[in-house]
Structure formats: C-alpha cells, structure tokens
Design an enzyme around this catalytic site. Structure first.
Site, PDB file in Angstrom:
ATOM      1  N   ASN A   1     -10.879  -6.527   7.926  1.00 45.72           N
ATOM      2  CA  ASN A   1     -10.035  -5.451   8.441  1.00 45.72           C
ATOM      3  C   ASN A   1      -9.730  -5.715   9.908  1.00 45.72           C
ATOM      4  OD1 ASN A   1      -8.660  -3.091   8.966  1.00 45.72           O
ATOM      5  ND2 ASN A   1     -10.149  -1.773   7.934  1.00 45.72           N
TER       6      ASN A   1
ATOM      7  N   LYS B   1       0.635   4.684   1.192  1.00 45.13           N
ATOM      8  CA  LYS B   1      -0.148   5.360   2.240  1.00 45.13           C
ATOM      9  C   LYS B   1       0.735   6.396   2.912  1.00 45.13           C
ATOM     10  CE  LYS B   1      -2.437   4.065   6.615  1.00 45.13           C
ATOM     11  NZ  LYS B   1      -2.759   2.904   7.475  1.00 45.13           N
TER      12      LYS B   1
ATOM     13  N   LYS C   1      -8.306   2.811  -2.937  1.00 41.63           N
ATOM     14  CA  LYS C   1      -8.560   2.738  -1.491  1.00 41.63           C
ATOM     15  C   LYS C   1      -9.152   4.062  -1.019  1.00 41.63           C
ATOM     16  CE  LYS C   1      -7.784   0.533   2.555  1.00 41.63           C
ATOM     17  NZ  LYS C   1      -6.447   0.511   3.162  1.00 41.63           N
TER      18      LYS C   1
ATOM     19  N   GLU D   1     -14.984  -5.170   2.425  1.00 44.23           N
ATOM     20  CA  GLU D   1     -14.339  -5.220   3.735  1.00 44.23           C
ATOM     21  C   GLU D   1     -15.351  -5.342   4.867  1.00 44.23           C
ATOM     22  OE1 GLU D   1     -11.147  -2.312   4.624  1.00 44.23           O
ATOM     23  OE2 GLU D   1     -12.479  -1.647   6.227  1.00 44.23           O
TER      24      GLU D   1
ATOM     25  N   GLU E   1       0.800  -1.222   0.000  1.00 45.44           N
ATOM     26  CA  GLU E   1       0.000   0.000   0.000  1.00 45.44           C
ATOM     27  C   GLU E   1       0.836   1.277   0.000  1.00 45.44           C
ATOM     28  OE1 GLU E   1      -4.140   0.343   1.605  1.00 45.44           O
ATOM     29  OE2 GLU E   1      -2.998   1.071   3.329  1.00 45.44           O
TER      30      GLU E   1
ATOM     31  N   GLU F   1      -6.438  -7.425   6.200  1.00 47.06           N
ATOM     32  CA  GLU F   1      -6.029  -6.028   6.047  1.00 47.06           C
ATOM     33  C   GLU F   1      -5.611  -5.416   7.381  1.00 47.06           C
ATOM     34  OE1 GLU F   1      -9.157  -3.754   4.110  1.00 47.06           O
ATOM     35  OE2 GLU F   1     -10.124  -5.633   3.545  1.00 47.06           O
ATOM     36  N   SER F   2      -4.508  -4.697   7.348  1.00 42.13           N
ATOM     37  CA  SER F   2      -4.053  -3.849   8.453  1.00 42.13           C
ATOM     38  C   SER F   2      -3.365  -4.620   9.580  1.00 42.13           C
ATOM     39  CB  SER F   2      -5.213  -3.043   9.062  1.00 42.13           C
ATOM     40  OG  SER F   2      -5.852  -2.251   8.080  1.00 42.13           O
TER      41      SER F   2
END
Length: 269
Positions: free
Chosen positions: A192, A62, A123, A172, A60, A222-223
């Site tokens: 997530n 970001k 995103k 998500e 990603e 995710e994350s």
C-alpha cells in the site's frame, strides 16, 4: 495528526458486535456452508487473472474516503463494476466498509447480479473470521488482510480460514517492519502506497519494498496510481497487479476513464 486506521478498526469491532446480534456467527456460518455445498463452480482466481493479464488493473468501486469525503456518492454498484469489466479491468475491488468508505456487502451482490464475472476483492478492514464468511456469502473471490490491523498469528489464522472458504488473500503491507507477514505466503502480496494512519500517499513505497518480497509472488501495488506510465514502471519492478480507484471514480464515467488509461498505458514510450 489522528491515527485514522486506529479509529477505523475500533469502529469496526463495534460494528461487528452489531452484525453478530442481527445474524449470529452460527447462523452465518451455516448459511455459507449451504451456499458452498450448492455451488458447483469455484470463484474466479484473482491471482491467475493478474498473472495472465496484459494490464493487471484491479479497478476499484470506491464512493468515499476518510481523507477526501464523497468521491461519487451517486455511484451505482450495478453499473460501474460491470463497466470496468467491459472496459478491460483484470479484476474489481469493491469497498464494503460503510462508515468511512460509503460501501456495503450488498454492492458485491449487486455487481454479481449485473453480470460481473471477474474476480472481486472484498475491500474492508478484516479483523474477525466472521467477516470472511460475510465476504464468501456476498460473492467475493478474494479478501484483503492488512498487516497493520492484525497480529502475525491473527493474520495466519484468518488466511487459513479464508482458504478453507475458497477465498484468495491479498495481504497488504506498508513498511519494512511488516515484511514478516510475507512469510505467510498469501496468494497476493500487496504494497500500500498510502499510510493508513495519515493517508499520505507515496508510490515510491512500492519500488522500495518490491525487491524485499518473494520474486515468484504475485505483487500488487495499491493506491496513488494515476499515471499510466507509472504502471509500466511498476511492472518492470516486479508488480503484476495495480489497484486503482479514485483516479477512475472521480471521472463522470469511470469505465470510460479506465479504457482511456489502458489505451495510454499500451502506447509506446
């Protein structure tokens, strides 16, 4: 504690009204229709890329987050996403929200122009079909739809429109009460690990929900993933994709950090 997601979505709706005043929906839709008519090749499939990849990493781009502030304010979209591609990413995610994440639609355009051919995830916090046309126009392959931002019927409509535009959908979810959204059969099922209201992160969330999602579905965690061994464990739990951003972006050279992460992930345990 304030609900950050609620704040972001409220701001997103105001932002969208400004966008629509600058470029009306009719104008934008006509631009995208022309673009699609002139295009001869389909967008690369993120689902297929993850299912056939040894690593499944969605790296990603970001630059900022509401909880951490600036992560890499000087980060360039014409350099880092291409470095991700050169260093083994299966796909790239690019933040396009400006207010909270320091992103822009133009970053996807810049990444594509720099030579990125991998699937690119748009995103953002999508609450209106207008944003799907924005995603298609700037060169995304897939869009993120967040269950916590949308009613079930809204999500169904947006998923249908995304498919009409040739975009895949990463849907998500964060908790058990959002699992009804999985019945919409998105291209990718995201879990997530970060609570979007408080931004508290727990990777255990992916393990907890994995068995509740369709076995044959392409699942993405995710994350909060910063340890290569966690990727191996998540793969055993049924995940094919792993969205990782901050872990790489906080390093001087995100592409090199990705390469080192992949090397460690491949080492025998």
């Amino acid at each position: 504690m304030r609900d950050i997601l609620e704040e972001i979505v409220a701001h997103k709706r105001l932002e969208l009204e400004q966008f629509k005043q600058q470029v009306s929906p009719r104008q934008l839709y006509a631009q995208v229709e022309r673009q699609m008519a002139e295009s001869t090749a389909p967008m690369p499939s993120m689902r297929q890329a993850l299912l056939t990849s040894e690593t499944g990493i969605i790296a990603e781009f970001k630059r900022k987050s509401p909880s951490k502030g600036w992560i890499k304010e000087e980060g360039r979209a014409d350099i880092i996403p291409l470095d991700y591609q050169k260093n083994g990413a299966s796909a790239v995610s690019i933040l396009t929200d400006t207010q909270y994440f320091g992103g822009s639609d133009s970053y996807i355009i810049e990444a594509r122009r720099s030579g990125v051919t991998l699937p690119v995830l748009y995103k953002n916090f999508v609450v209106d079909e207008y944003q799907l046309f924005q995603a298609r126009k700037c060169g995304a392959s897939a869009v993120l739809l967040i269950a916590a931002c949308l009613k079930l019927d809204e999500c169904k409509m947006l998923l249908h429109t995304a498919h009409e535009l040739g975009l895949e959908v990463l849907l998500e979810m964060h908790s058990e009460h959002e699992l009804d959204y999985a019945d919409l059969q998105p291209d990718l099922y995201g879990v997530n690990n970060r609570d979007l209201g408080t931004f508290v992160t727990k990777v255990e969330n992916s393990y907890r929900l994995a068995s509740r999602l369709p076995q044959e579905g392409c699942k993405v965690s995710e994350s909060g993933i910063s340890n290569p061994s966690v990727v191996a464990d998540l793969r055993l739990a049924g995940f094919s994709g792993f969205l990782i951003g901050e872990c790489f972006m906080k390093e001087p050279k995100p592409g090199d950090a990705l390469a080192a992460f992949i090397r460690e992930a491949k080492e025998p345990r």
